[in-house]
Design a protein around this motif. Structure first.
Motif, mmCIF file in Angstrom:
data_model
loop_
_atom_site.group_PDB
_atom_site.id
_atom_site.type_symbol
_atom_site.label_atom_id
_atom_site.label_comp_id
_atom_site.label_asym_id
_atom_site.label_seq_id
_atom_site.Cartn_x
_atom_site.Cartn_y
_atom_site.Cartn_z
ATOM 1 N N LEU A 231 180.840 15.493 85.941
ATOM 2 C CA LEU A 231 180.312 16.046 87.381
ATOM 3 C C LEU A 231 179.231 15.008 88.109
ATOM 4 O O LEU A 231 179.114 14.780 89.372
ATOM 5 C CB LEU A 231 179.278 17.276 87.319
ATOM 6 N N GLU A 232 178.528 14.375 87.421
ATOM 7 C CA GLU A 232 177.613 13.295 87.708
ATOM 8 C C GLU A 232 178.328 12.029 88.363
ATOM 9 O O GLU A 232 178.123 11.586 89.350
ATOM 10 C CB GLU A 232 176.592 12.599 86.695
ATOM 11 N N ALA A 233 179.531 11.775 87.527
ATOM 12 C CA ALA A 233 180.356 10.573 88.238
ATOM 13 C C ALA A 233 180.940 11.040 89.606
ATOM 14 O O ALA A 233 181.117 10.162 90.173
ATOM 15 C CB ALA A 233 181.428 10.354 87.236
ATOM 16 N N GLY A 234 181.265 12.359 89.634
ATOM 17 C CA GLY A 234 181.708 12.472 91.098
ATOM 18 C C GLY A 234 180.900 12.651 92.101
ATOM 19 O O GLY A 234 181.092 12.320 93.137
ATOM 20 N N ARG A 235 179.507 12.911 91.640
ATOM 21 C CA ARG A 235 178.613 12.707 92.936
ATOM 22 C C ARG A 235 178.389 11.672 93.140
ATOM 23 O O ARG A 235 178.153 11.022 94.253
ATOM 24 C CB ARG A 235 177.282 13.397 92.015
ATOM 25 N N ILE A 236 178.369 10.589 92.083
ATOM 26 C CA ILE A 236 178.146 9.227 92.335
ATOM 27 C C ILE A 236 179.181 8.537 93.294
ATOM 28 O O ILE A 236 179.037 7.868 94.160
ATOM 29 C CB ILE A 236 178.161 8.386 91.062
ATOM 30 N N ILE A 237 180.410 9.074 92.946
ATOM 31 C CA ILE A 237 181.533 8.434 93.884
ATOM 32 C C ILE A 237 181.435 8.897 95.194
ATOM 33 O O ILE A 237 181.725 8.370 96.209
ATOM 34 C CB ILE A 237 183.026 8.861 93.120
ATOM 35 N N GLU A 238 181.084 10.246 95.244
ATOM 36 C CA GLU A 238 180.917 10.743 96.637
ATOM 37 C C GLU A 238 179.585 9.948 97.464
ATOM 38 O O GLU A 238 180.036 9.470 98.628
ATOM 39 C CB GLU A 238 180.555 12.176 96.774
ATOM 40 N N ARG A 239 178.646 9.691 96.863
ATOM 41 C CA ARG A 239 177.693 9.062 97.413
ATOM 42 C C ARG A 239 178.179 7.544 97.796
ATOM 43 O O ARG A 239 177.938 7.109 98.875
ATOM 44 C CB ARG A 239 176.401 8.720 96.613
ATOM 45 N N ALA A 240 178.694 6.827 96.954
ATOM 46 C CA ALA A 240 179.325 5.249 97.101
ATOM 47 C C ALA A 240 180.202 5.348 98.267
ATOM 48 O O ALA A 240 180.344 4.507 99.043
ATOM 49 C CB ALA A 240 180.148 4.975 95.939
ATOM 50 N N THR A 241 181.090 6.635 98.281
ATOM 51 C CA THR A 241 182.284 6.719 99.471
ATOM 52 C C THR A 241 181.415 6.747 100.680
ATOM 53 O O THR A 241 181.836 6.039 101.818
ATOM 54 C CB THR A 241 183.094 7.650 99.178
ATOM 55 N N ALA A 242 180.405 7.706 100.757
ATOM 56 C CA ALA A 242 179.704 7.789 101.942
ATOM 57 C C ALA A 242 178.892 6.379 102.403
ATOM 58 O O ALA A 242 179.032 6.243 103.474
ATOM 59 C CB ALA A 242 178.597 8.937 101.793
ATOM 60 N N ASP A 243 178.198 5.965 101.559
ATOM 61 C CA ASP A 243 177.483 4.444 101.670
ATOM 62 C C ASP A 243 178.629 3.379 102.379
ATOM 63 O O ASP A 243 178.512 2.725 103.099
ATOM 64 C CB ASP A 243 176.957 3.845 100.446
ATOM 65 N N SER A 244 179.695 3.470 101.732
ATOM 66 C CA SER A 244 180.746 2.509 102.089
ATOM 67 C C SER A 244 181.233 2.763 103.609
ATOM 68 O O SER A 244 181.354 1.716 104.347
ATOM 69 C CB SER A 244 181.889 2.471 101.033
ATOM 70 N N GLU A 245 181.692 4.023 103.625
ATOM 71 C CA GLU A 245 182.022 4.447 105.204
ATOM 72 C C GLU A 245 181.002 4.005 106.154
ATOM 73 O O GLU A 245 181.332 3.574 107.265
ATOM 74 C CB GLU A 245 182.177 5.936 105.279
ATOM 75 N N ALA A 246 179.476 4.151 105.547
ATOM 76 C CA ALA A 246 178.555 4.005 106.751
ATOM 77 C C ALA A 246 178.485 2.327 106.859
ATOM 78 O O ALA A 246 178.362 1.956 108.024
ATOM 79 C CB ALA A 246 177.216 4.360 106.044
ATOM 80 N N LYS A 247 178.491 1.746 105.840
ATOM 81 C CA LYS A 247 178.480 0.010 105.706
ATOM 82 C C LYS A 247 179.656 -0.400 106.653
ATOM 83 O O LYS A 247 179.579 -1.200 107.547
ATOM 84 C CB LYS A 247 178.616 -0.739 104.515
#
Length: 516
Positions: free
Chosen positions: A41-57
């Motif tokens: 579950l934690e890994a999924g949340r990290i991946i979601e945050r990284a995906t959101a950050d990369s999209e923003a970048k």
């Protein structure tokens, strides 16, 4: 029974351990599964945050790229506009220059047309002028009675005569000035040469200097009322010069051997300190003996250096005396040694007797050692000495023939003659035969005789001067200089001669009348 109870207890314990281990395993598995689930579950949340950050970048980078491209585009458009404006300005300047060049070309074309019209006008005027000149020449020919060529020749002759006279006068004047300047320059050159060279040479050949310990010694050398110096001069035949030269006395005399005797005697008197007539006589006698020893040693050294042996002792002594003789500025002993070496070298090349050639070369000038004391030439004296001390006929002939007084009768005499001419380097070494000499004099007179106005010519002073007698009615004074120059130039072109030849033209007018 008891043992069975123990075994049963052990089995129960073992079963209990196995059951406990299995229960623990199941418990840890369950806990691990629960942890794995939470980690996923934690890994999924990290991946979601990284995906959101990369999209923003990504969006941010795209935005910056768009802004940079827009800025670059604006700069390029600005630069393009500036260059286009510059090109437009350059184009305008070129158009203006082209218009200016067109105007200048039009102006040049107009000027060229004007110039061509002027050239045509000048050509027309030249033709008219040439026609007028031709008409004038025809009129002049009719008036003078001469053709054009005859008038030209007459004019050239008259101008030539005038120029010739003027040139002769000018040359005569310039030669007079040059002669005055040349005489002055020659005096300066000769005086400078005498001061720089002759003084040193004469001093070296005729003067010896004796150093003194102090100037008080000069008074002792002079003696009371000059008796010491008079005694020394009378015994040696040498002049003593005592002047202001500090701590030095000068011995002057042309006889080098006497001067050497005086020098040795004076040095002995200075060292001894007792200077009076009796002591002077004693020291002069000792000095003569020392010089005699020196002469014999020098003669022996000369024979040793040249490898010549078996000479009579008196001939060896006479060789040593030649050390005190010079001929044309050359030491006679050194010259004789040099001739001996040269004779040996030449004899070696020709296959002749080297020893005999060296002996003849060493003795060829032996007469110079006593020619001050005996009448006759050094050749005749040397011949007599060689005969007296029983030298061979070959040696005697070499001594007789080395100056061409007699004909050489053997190759050794010829070798000595050649070696002497090489070593001496003196005037007269290059001799010409009588026949060629007479031919040169006849040729010299023939060159002058072929000129118009020459009555007769004479080659005098052994061909050093050509004296030309001029017919005064055919050659005037003004033309005399030009004629002398032409004769001298012709001599330079046709003859070969040593030194220079003086061309002396003589023009003489005589008026003769008889009183009756």
């Amino acid at each position: 029974m008891f043992e069975n109870g123990i075994v049963g207890s052990l089995i129960m314990i073992a079963v209990g351990i196995v059951v406990g281990f299995f229960a623990g395993f199941l418990y840890r598995k369950k806990i691990g599964e629960s942890k794995i689930g939470s980690a996923e579950l934690e890994a999924g949340r990290i991946i979601e945050r990284a995906t959101a950050d990369s999209e923003a970048k990504k969006k941010e980078l795209l935005l910056e790229a768009k802004e940079e491209s827009i800025r670059t585009k604006n700069e390029y458009e600005k630069e393009f506009k500036e260059r286009r404006n510059e090109l437009q300005r350059s184009e305008k300047r070129l158009i203006q220059k082209e218009e200016s060049l067109d105007k200048k070309m039009d102006s040049l074309e107009r000027k060229e047309e004007q110039l061509q019209r002027k050239v045509d006008a000048v050509e027309k005027q030249k033709e008219e002028l040439a026609q007028k000149i031709a008409e004038q020449k025809d009129i002049l020919e009719q008036l003078s009675g001469l053709t054009r060529e005859q008038a030209k020749d007459h004019l050239l002759e008259s101008v030539k005569d005038e120029i010739k006279v003027e040139t002769a006068l000018l040359i005569k004047d310039m030669e007079a000035k040059a002669k005055l300047e040349a005489d002055k320059k020659a005096i300066d050159i000769l005086s400078g040469a005498i001061q720089r060279c002759a003084v040193d040479h004469v001093t070296e050949s005729t003067v010896s200097v004796v150093s003194l310990p102090n100037d008080e010694m000069k008074g002792r050398i002079i003696g009371r009322e000059g008796r010491n110096i008079r005694t020394l001069e009378s015994l040696t035949g040498i002049d003593l010069i005592i002047d202001d030269t500090p701590e030095a006395v000068i011995l002057s005399g042309f006889d080098a051997m006497r001067r050497e005797v005086a020098r040795i005697a004076l040095e002995k008197l200075i060292v001894d300190g007792r200077i009076h007539p009796a002591r002077i006589e004693e020291m002069v006698e000792k000095a003569r003996k020392e010089v005699e020893v020196m002469i014999r040693e020098d003669g022996e050294a000369a024979t040793f250096e040249t490898g010549v042996h078996g000479l009579h002792p008196e001939l060896i002594r006479l060789l040593g005396k030649m050390k005190f003789r010079t001929s044309y500025g050359q030491n006679v002993l050194k010259h004789s040694i040099e001739v001996a070496h040269l004779s040996g070298l030449i004899a070696g090349e020709l296959g002749a007797d080297i020893t005999l050639a060296k002996r003849a070369g060493l003795l060829h000038d032996i007469g110079k050692s006593v020619d001050h004391d005996i009448e006759g030439t050094h050749v005749s004296i040397g011949t007599a000495l060689c005969k007296k001390y029983r030298e061979s006929d070959i040696i005697i002939n070499a001594v007789e023939a080395h100056h061409g007084d007699v004909e050489p009768t053997n190759i050794i005499s010829v070798i000595v003659q050649v070696a002497d001419a090489i070593s001496a380097a003196r005037p007269g070494a290059r001799r010409e035969t009588l026949e060629s000499y007479i031919k040169r004099l006849h040729k010299l007179e023939d060159i002058a005789d072929k000129y118009k106005g020459v009555e007769k010519s004479f080659a005098i002073q052994a061909g050093r001067e050509l004296r030309v007698v001029i017919i005064p009615e055919e050659v005037d004074d003004a033309s005399l200089t030009i004629l002398a120059r032409e004769i001298s130039k012709n001599i330079e072109e046709e003859l070969e001669y040593p030194g220079q030849i003086k061309v002396n033209l003589i023009r003489e007018t005589r008026a003769i009348e008889y009183a009756k």
